[in-house]
Motif scaffolding. Structure first.
Motif, PDB file in Angstrom:
ATOM      1  N   GLY A  38      20.612  23.003  -6.947  1.00  0.00           N
ATOM      2  CA  GLY A  38      21.366  23.534  -8.069  1.00  0.00           C
ATOM      3  C   GLY A  38      21.083  22.888  -9.407  1.00  0.00           C
ATOM      4  O   GLY A  38      21.769  23.163 -10.374  1.00  0.00           O
ATOM      5  N   VAL A  39      20.093  22.034  -9.502  1.00  0.00           N
ATOM      6  CA  VAL A  39      19.770  21.422 -10.783  1.00  0.00           C
ATOM      7  C   VAL A  39      18.921  22.414 -11.564  1.00  0.00           C
ATOM      8  O   VAL A  39      17.939  22.942 -11.055  1.00  0.00           O
ATOM      9  N   SER A  40      19.312  22.676 -12.793  1.00  0.00           N
ATOM     10  CA  SER A  40      18.630  23.694 -13.575  1.00  0.00           C
ATOM     11  C   SER A  40      17.235  23.237 -13.987  1.00  0.00           C
ATOM     12  O   SER A  40      17.024  22.097 -14.357  1.00  0.00           O
TER      13      SER A  40
ATOM     14  N   MET B 184      16.859  28.259 -20.594  1.00  0.00           N
ATOM     15  CA  MET B 184      17.952  29.122 -20.174  1.00  0.00           C
ATOM     16  C   MET B 184      17.469  30.560 -19.985  1.00  0.00           C
ATOM     17  O   MET B 184      17.824  31.220 -19.008  1.00  0.00           O
TER      18      MET B 184
ATOM     19  N   ARG C 174      15.595  30.894 -16.775  1.00  0.00           N
ATOM     20  CA  ARG C 174      16.507  30.904 -15.634  1.00  0.00           C
ATOM     21  C   ARG C 174      17.231  32.249 -15.515  1.00  0.00           C
ATOM     22  O   ARG C 174      17.419  32.764 -14.412  1.00  0.00           O
TER      23      ARG C 174
ATOM     24  N   ALA D 293      26.305  32.583 -14.018  1.00  0.00           N
ATOM     25  CA  ALA D 293      26.647  31.554 -13.041  1.00  0.00           C
ATOM     26  C   ALA D 293      25.422  31.087 -12.264  1.00  0.00           C
ATOM     27  O   ALA D 293      25.213  29.886 -12.069  1.00  0.00           O
TER      28      ALA D 293
ATOM     29  N   GLU E 245      23.155  29.063 -14.453  1.00  0.00           N
ATOM     30  CA  GLU E 245      23.838  27.941 -15.086  1.00  0.00           C
ATOM     31  C   GLU E 245      23.692  28.006 -16.604  1.00  0.00           C
ATOM     32  O   GLU E 245      23.291  27.057 -17.265  1.00  0.00           O
ATOM     33  N   ALA E 246      24.028  29.179 -17.142  1.00  0.00           N
ATOM     34  CA  ALA E 246      23.846  29.448 -18.563  1.00  0.00           C
ATOM     35  C   ALA E 246      25.181  29.759 -19.223  1.00  0.00           C
ATOM     36  O   ALA E 246      26.162  30.099 -18.558  1.00  0.00           O
ATOM     37  N   ASN E 247      25.197  29.658 -20.523  1.00  0.00           N
ATOM     38  CA  ASN E 247      26.344  30.017 -21.339  1.00  0.00           C
ATOM     39  C   ASN E 247      26.581  31.527 -21.214  1.00  0.00           C
ATOM     40  O   ASN E 247      25.638  32.312 -21.279  1.00  0.00           O
ATOM     41  N   TYR E 248      27.835  31.943 -21.076  1.00  0.00           N
ATOM     42  CA  TYR E 248      28.142  33.369 -20.904  1.00  0.00           C
ATOM     43  C   TYR E 248      27.667  34.197 -22.098  1.00  0.00           C
ATOM     44  O   TYR E 248      27.080  35.262 -21.925  1.00  0.00           O
TER      45      TYR E 248
END
Length: 142
Positions: A18-20, A24, A27, A47, A50-53
């Motif tokens: 789960g490490v990005s 972004m 991903r 989700a 692992e990014a800003n919405y």
């Protein structure tokens, strides 16, 4: 080769648990490609990547405008759940498209620019005189 007295920073690549890894947008693109043939929404993609919405929403809507994603479902304002459900219809390769503020994007997998579909439809419907005016306005702004 290391020089005496010079410190070299070495970065370990992080790949598991789960490490990005990567940018972004890379991903987000990978998360959308992993769902190829399956529906997803902005919440899910943000989700997983692992990014800003907000950034995920801008990226997804930009891809939709350029025809890479198709809306396959949407809910009314009062209903619970995500507003739009998307499906990836243009999987061009592993590299994420680069979105610009004007709505266009560059696809490094194909090596060319893609413009929003609404702009192309409006340009086709416009008369030749209107097209010239639109081109002149853009030239003046640039």
């Amino acid at each position: 080769m290391e020089l005496p007295g010079v410190k070299v920073r070495r970065h370990k690549s992080r790949t598991a648990k789960g490490v990005s890894v990567g940018t972004m947008k890379a991903r987000l693109w990978k998360a959308a490609r992993d769902r190829l043939g399956m529906a997803f929404d902005v919440d899910h993609i943000a989700a997983v990547a692992e990014a800003n919405y907000d950034a995920a929403q801008r990226f997804v809507l930009g891809l939709e405008r350029c025809g890479y994603l198709k809306v396959i479902g949407s809910k009314a304002l009062g209903e619970v759940g995500p507003r739009k459900t998307f499906l990836l219809v243009e999987d061009t390769g592993p590299h994420a498209p680069h979105l610009r503020r004007d709505g266009s994007l560059f696809d490094p997998n194909r090596g060319h620019w893609v413009y929003p579909l609404a702009d192309l439809v409006a340009a086709k419907r416009a008369s030749p005189g209107q097209r010239r005016k639109r081109v002149r306005r853009k030239a003046v702004r640039a």
